[in-house]
Design a protein around this motif. Structure first.
Motif, mmCIF file in Angstrom:
data_model
loop_
_atom_site.group_PDB
_atom_site.id
_atom_site.type_symbol
_atom_site.label_atom_id
_atom_site.label_comp_id
_atom_site.label_asym_id
_atom_site.label_seq_id
_atom_site.Cartn_x
_atom_site.Cartn_y
_atom_site.Cartn_z
ATOM 1 N N PHE A 1 -0.260 -12.036 7.360
ATOM 2 C CA PHE A 1 -0.624 -10.644 7.451
ATOM 3 C C PHE A 1 -0.847 -10.406 8.931
ATOM 4 O O PHE A 1 -1.772 -10.965 9.488
ATOM 5 N N GLU B 1 -7.202 -1.705 10.489
ATOM 6 C CA GLU B 1 -6.791 -3.078 10.823
ATOM 7 C C GLU B 1 -6.040 -3.161 12.148
ATOM 8 O O GLU B 1 -5.322 -4.125 12.401
ATOM 9 N N ASN C 1 -2.676 -6.114 -5.031
ATOM 10 C CA ASN C 1 -2.973 -6.927 -3.854
ATOM 11 C C ASN C 1 -4.390 -7.441 -3.973
ATOM 12 O O ASN C 1 -5.313 -6.658 -4.216
ATOM 13 N N GLU C 2 -4.552 -8.728 -3.833
ATOM 14 C CA GLU C 2 -5.899 -9.322 -3.892
ATOM 15 C C GLU C 2 -6.746 -8.597 -4.935
ATOM 16 O O GLU C 2 -7.763 -7.978 -4.610
ATOM 17 N N ASP D 1 -4.290 -16.261 -0.342
ATOM 18 C CA ASP D 1 -4.524 -15.685 0.980
ATOM 19 C C ASP D 1 -5.673 -16.457 1.604
ATOM 20 O O ASP D 1 -6.706 -16.658 0.952
ATOM 21 N N PHE E 1 0.852 -1.201 0.000
ATOM 22 C CA PHE E 1 0.000 0.000 0.000
ATOM 23 C C PHE E 1 0.885 1.246 0.000
ATOM 24 O O PHE E 1 0.650 2.195 0.733
ATOM 25 N N HIS F 1 -6.363 -6.364 14.079
ATOM 26 C CA HIS F 1 -6.020 -7.613 13.386
ATOM 27 C C HIS F 1 -4.760 -8.164 14.041
ATOM 28 O O HIS F 1 -3.820 -7.427 14.310
ATOM 29 N N GLU G 1 -0.878 -14.964 2.611
ATOM 30 C CA GLU G 1 -1.359 -14.281 3.816
ATOM 31 C C GLU G 1 -2.231 -15.229 4.607
ATOM 32 O O GLU G 1 -3.051 -15.952 4.042
ATOM 33 N N ARG H 1 -9.974 1.398 0.755
ATOM 34 C CA ARG H 1 -8.913 1.021 -0.174
ATOM 35 C C ARG H 1 -9.534 0.499 -1.471
ATOM 36 O O ARG H 1 -10.738 0.265 -1.516
ATOM 37 N N ASN I 1 -1.611 -12.303 -5.123
ATOM 38 C CA ASN I 1 -2.240 -13.171 -4.119
ATOM 39 C C ASN I 1 -3.709 -13.432 -4.443
ATOM 40 O O ASN I 1 -4.506 -12.508 -4.519
ATOM 41 N N TRP J 1 -12.326 -8.277 10.441
ATOM 42 C CA TRP J 1 -13.378 -7.956 9.465
ATOM 43 C C TRP J 1 -14.571 -8.901 9.507
ATOM 44 O O TRP J 1 -15.407 -8.890 8.613
ATOM 45 N N VAL K 1 -8.900 -11.950 13.071
ATOM 46 C CA VAL K 1 -8.922 -10.920 12.036
ATOM 47 C C VAL K 1 -9.761 -9.758 12.564
ATOM 48 O O VAL K 1 -10.149 -9.747 13.742
ATOM 49 N N TYR L 1 -7.960 -16.916 5.307
ATOM 50 C CA TYR L 1 -8.284 -16.606 6.703
ATOM 51 C C TYR L 1 -9.422 -17.508 7.136
ATOM 52 O O TYR L 1 -10.340 -17.754 6.355
HETATM 53 C C1 GAL Z 1 -6.367 -9.270 3.073
HETATM 54 C C2 GAL Z 1 -5.486 -8.153 2.559
HETATM 55 C C3 GAL Z 1 -4.533 -7.632 3.595
HETATM 56 C C4 GAL Z 1 -5.230 -7.457 4.904
HETATM 57 C C5 GAL Z 1 -5.847 -8.779 5.330
HETATM 58 C C6 GAL Z 1 -6.539 -8.720 6.670
HETATM 59 O O1 GAL Z 1 -7.582 -9.241 2.404
HETATM 60 O O2 GAL Z 1 -4.760 -8.564 1.426
HETATM 61 O O3 GAL Z 1 -4.022 -6.402 3.156
HETATM 62 O O4 GAL Z 1 -6.230 -6.497 4.760
HETATM 63 O O5 GAL Z 1 -6.785 -9.166 4.379
HETATM 64 O O6 GAL Z 1 -7.127 -9.950 6.997
#
Ligand code: GAL
Length: 668
Positions: A351, A361, A155-156, A279, A51, A364, A313, A117, A254, A321, A319, A281
């Motif tokens: 991450f 974040e 990114n993503e 990535d 970023f 996180h 990641e 973002r 990613n 979110w 997390v 989670y």
């Molecule tokens: C991903 C992202 C990271 C960060 C992460 C948090 O979606 O690529 O930058 O935001 O999630 O879980």
């Protein structure tokens, strides 16, 4: 096939240990502490400048690389390799305030603002021009830097902005449609525009599927999903092409192979990555987050053509979110990491490195928590680094799968389009149910693209593959003829690639293979179940079937299709084609797969007692058995060798204690 291996990135390490690092959030003193701690943990690879756009290019024409130069040098001095972001993931405020037309638009025509973002339209020519200039500048500057190991494009891509409905997206959608269909007449046929007076006479009349009063045209929606995935891939291609002019380092981006993002058809992306990276989670909103992780990891390996891949990641703990961001339970991080490695990951990156003190974040988790280095979480990070180093011999080995599961983003899009038979039918739920049943029966699964050659597979499951082409149907038929036990589930092959129903009874292209025709769907209310004559229970769906040439293994005894076939089998060549017309309860599904696996004489991995996630990686000479206990009861498995996790020799009936992991290098 990926062009580089994970081991090529950082040749000295075994299972690579990496992280995202956002040094722009910290002062120089913190940087120095970071280097010391990164070395303590054994970090191999850090992703920076993800970023970074507003830092290195704070105003139009103004460039400031001082901090990034310093960080590249610092990492290099410390023997840490760089996964360098191109920085295009999030444009700086000056870009969107100068060019508001670059902002993305929602289906209702409202713009989305900067302040989060990824506030850009993927098809915006102005955004693309500025992004290209940024990439050129960064690639020229660092393309031959000795610390550089890998390029991290954007990114993503498409995480938040995959679907944009603005006028520029409309323009790009039209050109995409023109190259797909050639003539407007062909588009009218493909989209079935005689329905509801939708016939187009000029390309200019065609719009993205913006918000309407009634249901939208489902073929248009499907094409818009394809177009949007291609637009994201287009961003990747444009950047990769620039990078390759300045650098020999491998390039990737990613992926988001996960339950909650479905906007990229990664089957079409994967071949363009030098290394496949994902990535992932844990999604606590799902009934079984660890099972979803296993599926996602198997799918990522499928995207990598069976080769090892990179987990770009994941999180050490919570997390920020999800509605309720649970901390990982003791042992859960190691179990998650072991699952990824078992299923082909040769690198594990987090991450992020240091938990942010500010920004969206800040809650996180990270390798280095807010509490600092004098904390249990930090000690856990250091221990994890040590474990990854002990797993060095595993790197480069492959997973041997005896079962295949067909997966398609197109089917996901089309099945869940507007105007469908039942909202209770979720594509991913059906895919997860199939994967769970296969793994419960002790089978190792490779997730493959429809149309893939299946001749080495003993068991093949085709769950709810709504969109089916003739070549894909042929591959399924060939698999059965060639000796596989193939299970096709309801909602497979209902439509072709233009979302047009195959007439004469579903599934048109597999009627003969299965020896039946489905005459009517009879979906169930979400709270209802149906009983089958073999004692199984079904939910979500049932259907009225005429069997033409198959053995009825079980019939519906209750529900709207009572008396009709529910589960059928047709012997074909040296294999068989099975069909199931309802969503079986998990134990019933596993029992069915167990029968198929027995018929197919498929190799299996089974716990001797209790429940274990079991996967084997091997390379001919060496074999590694991953035994992961997700339960709160001890379990056992029969094997012998050296446990790389606990560093002890084991043999015979080996106990895998509740919540723990064994990674056993098996003796010959
Ligand atoms: C991903 C992202 C990271 C960060 C992460 C948090 O979606 O690529 O930058 O935001 O999630 O879980």
């Amino acid at each position: 096939m990926p062009a580089a291996t994970v081991a090529d990135l950082v040749p000295t390490s075994g299972v690579l240990f990496g992280c995202d690092y956002n040094p722009e959030q910290w002062d120089r003193e913190t940087w120095r502490e970071d280097m010391v701690l990164m070395r303590e943990a054994g970090i191999d690879l850090v992703a920076i400048n993800i970023f970074g756009w507003s830092t290195i290019n704070p105003a139009p024409g103004v460039w400031d690389f001082a901090a990034l130069d310093e960080m590249m040098a610092l990492l290099h001095e410390n023997g840490i390799r760089v996964n360098l972001g191109t920085g295009t993931a999030s444009p700086p405020p000056w870009l969107s305030s100068t060019y508001p037309e670059t902002l993305p638009m929602a289906p209702d025509g409202t713009r989305r603002y900067p302040g989060g973002r990824q506030a850009f339209c993927p098809s915006s020519p102005v955004f693309r021009e500025h992004a290209a200039h940024l990439v050129e500048t960064v690639a020229e500057r660092y393309g031959a830097h000795p610390a550089l190991a890998l390029w991290h494009v954007s990114n993503e891509i498409g995480c938040h902005n995959a679907l944009c409905y603005c006028d520029e997206s409309a323009e790009a959608f039209r050109s995409w449609l023109q190259s797909r269909y050639g003539t407007i007449d062909a588009l009218n046929v493909a989209w079935g525009t005689n329905f509801w007076s939708q016939r187009y006479t000029d390309w200019a009349q065609i719009l993205p599927p913006r918000a309407t009063l009634s249901l939208r045209n489902p073929a248009q929606l499907l094409d818009f999903s394809r177009f949007s995935s291609d637009a994201g891939l287009g961003l990747y291609r444009a950047e990769a092409e620039i990078i390759r002019r300045h650098s020999a380092a491998p390039v990737t981006t990613n992926f988001m192979v996960t339950a909650h993002i479905r906007t990229q058809d990664y089957w079409t992306w994967a071949g363009e990555m030098d290394v496949v990276a994902n990535d992932h989670y844990l999604d606590r909103r799902l009934p079984d987050p660890a099972a979803e992780l296993s599926f996602a990891a198997d799918l990522t390996r499928g995207l990598a053509g069976g080769e090892p891949w990179l987990l770009m990641e994941t999180s050490t703990s919570a997390v920020n979110w999800q509605p309720h961001n649970l901390a990982k339970a003791p042992g859960e991080l190691v179990r998650n990491v072991a699952s990824h490695i078992a299923r082909g990951a040769d690198g594990i990156c987090f991450f992020q490195w240091r938990a942010s003190a500010q920004g969206a974040e800040k809650f996180h988790s990270a390798l280095l928590p807010h509490a600092g280095a004098d904390s249990a979480l930090w000690r856990q990070s250091v221990e994890l680094g040590a474990l990854l180093r002990r797993l060095a011999p595993v790197a480069g080995t492959r997973v041997t799968a005896s079962a295949a599961l067909l997966f398609s983003w197109e089917a996901w899009w089309a099945l869940e389009n507007e105007g469908r038979p039942s909202e209770a039918l979720s594509y991913l739920e059906q895919v997860h149910a199939a994967h769970n049943a296969l793994t419960a029966a002790g089978l190792t699964v490779e997730v493959v693209r429809p149309g893939a050659e299946l001749h080495t597979r003993r068991v093949v499951v085709v769950p709810a593959l709504h969109v089916l082409r003739a070549t894909e149907a042929q591959a399924i038929t060939d698999a059965a003829r060639g000796g596989a036990q193939v299970l096709v589930t309801f909602a497979t092959g209902t439509v072709d690639e233009n979302d047009r129903v195959g007439l004469g009874g579903y599934p048109a292209l597999l009627r003969e293979t299965l020896g039946l025709r489905v005459e009517e769907f009879a979906p169930l209310r979400p709270q209802d179940t149906v009983a089958l004559s073999n004692g199984s229970t079904g939910s979500v769906w049932s259907e009225r079937i005429t069997v033409t040439d198959a053995e009825v293994v079980a019939s519906f005894t209750t529900g709207p299709a009572a008396g009709g076939a529910a589960l059928t089998r047709k012997a074909l060549g040296s294999g068989a084609a099975w069909y199931i017309a309802t969503a079986l309860a998990p134990a019933d599904y596993a029992a069915l797969i167990d029968r198929l696996a027995t018929d197919a004489q498929a190799p299996r991995l089974r716990a001797s007692s209790g429940e274990l996630e079991l996967v084997r990686r091997e390379d001919g000479a060496r074999r590694f058995l991953f035994a992961i206990n997700h339960t709160d009861q001890d379990a056992t498995v029969h094997t012998s060798g050296h446990d790389l996790a606990t560093q002890e020799d084991v043999s015979g009936t080996v106990v895998v204690a509740a919540g723990t992991v064994r990674i056993i290098e098996e003796s010959a």
